[in-house]
Design a protein around this motif. Sequence first.
Motif: not given
Length: 352
Positions: A198-219, A286-293
């Motif tokens: 994909l050129a980009y994740d339109a509206s953040g759809k792919i991101a919204s289907e993933g799980k947060i990796n807490e270890t990665l987020l912390g680092k 800004v057009f990544n609605t998932f990110l903006m939310d």
Amino acid sequence: MIINETFAIGLMSGTSLDGIDLVYVCFQNDDAKSFKILHAETIPYSKEWKLLLQNAIFSDEATLQELDITYGQFLGGILNNFISNYKITKIDFIASHGHTILHQPEKGITLQIGNGQEIAKITNQKVVCDFRTQDVKLGGQGAPLVPIGDELLFSEYDFCVNLGGFSNVSYHKDNKRIAFDICPVNIVLNFYANKIGLAYDASGKIASEGKINETLLGKLNALAFYQQQPPKSLGLEWVQTTIFPLIDALETDVPSILRTFVAHIAIQISKVITKNNQVLFTGGGVFNTFLMDEIQQHAKSRISLPTKELIDYKEALIFAFLGLLKVTNQINCLQSVTGASKDHSSGVIFYP
């Protein structure tokens, strides 16, 4: 009463390589806030140009000098098409940001390609470019440059945040403008979206289907850059040496990488714009609605989204404004923002 007007074209290519943004704008000379965007367009990069610009960071000096000329000629051609397509007849100058290849201000290095003399020659217009070099020579970060535009054109907002390759912020505090890069945005999100075709994740759809990796987020949130006080700025080099290796060591699932990085972006931005502030958001993110939310949820600020035209073209507009300040010998680079030894009027003017 005759109002003096200045007509300019602003040209911007961001680190996310979405394309080249062009804006034809009219400024009222007695009140810069009274500007009008007359025409605006984004020219996407071909695959070849995208690859060239992505890999230019690994090139030697001779290759970069050649690319500077070639890219300047390429921009000149794009400008001529834009001028011709919109039948533009009045141009006082063109202001070009160029495309950033190297940005290591701590070593006194910043390089934006897109040779101003070539652009001037091809378009037969006065060209202002190379806005960052002088600031770095004066001990500054050479970035961000947009805050002077935020200060003079969008002063009604508490914070101005741009979501492009990187997110950056500017705001007024203690009678001066403060600005800095917050964190990477599309430069990381697009990189991993590319890995699944994909050129980009339109509206953040792919991101919204993933799980947060807490270890990665912390680092990610613990990285030293986030503890530094401004002025500070980010470049592609930091992402390649710090962010990508960290992500790749801890997560391989692309939706989860995107989900985790969206959380990271939202957390870092919310640290800056917390409380009930009026915040202007612009830029492609800004057009990544998932990110903006996610940002809205973390920050609890009053988020303002302007017209689509301003979301897309605010940076190109402000580079036209920086050009106006340069040609009229007014300050366009703020010491409080970049850490340079003084406020100054940056940029180099080229004539056909």
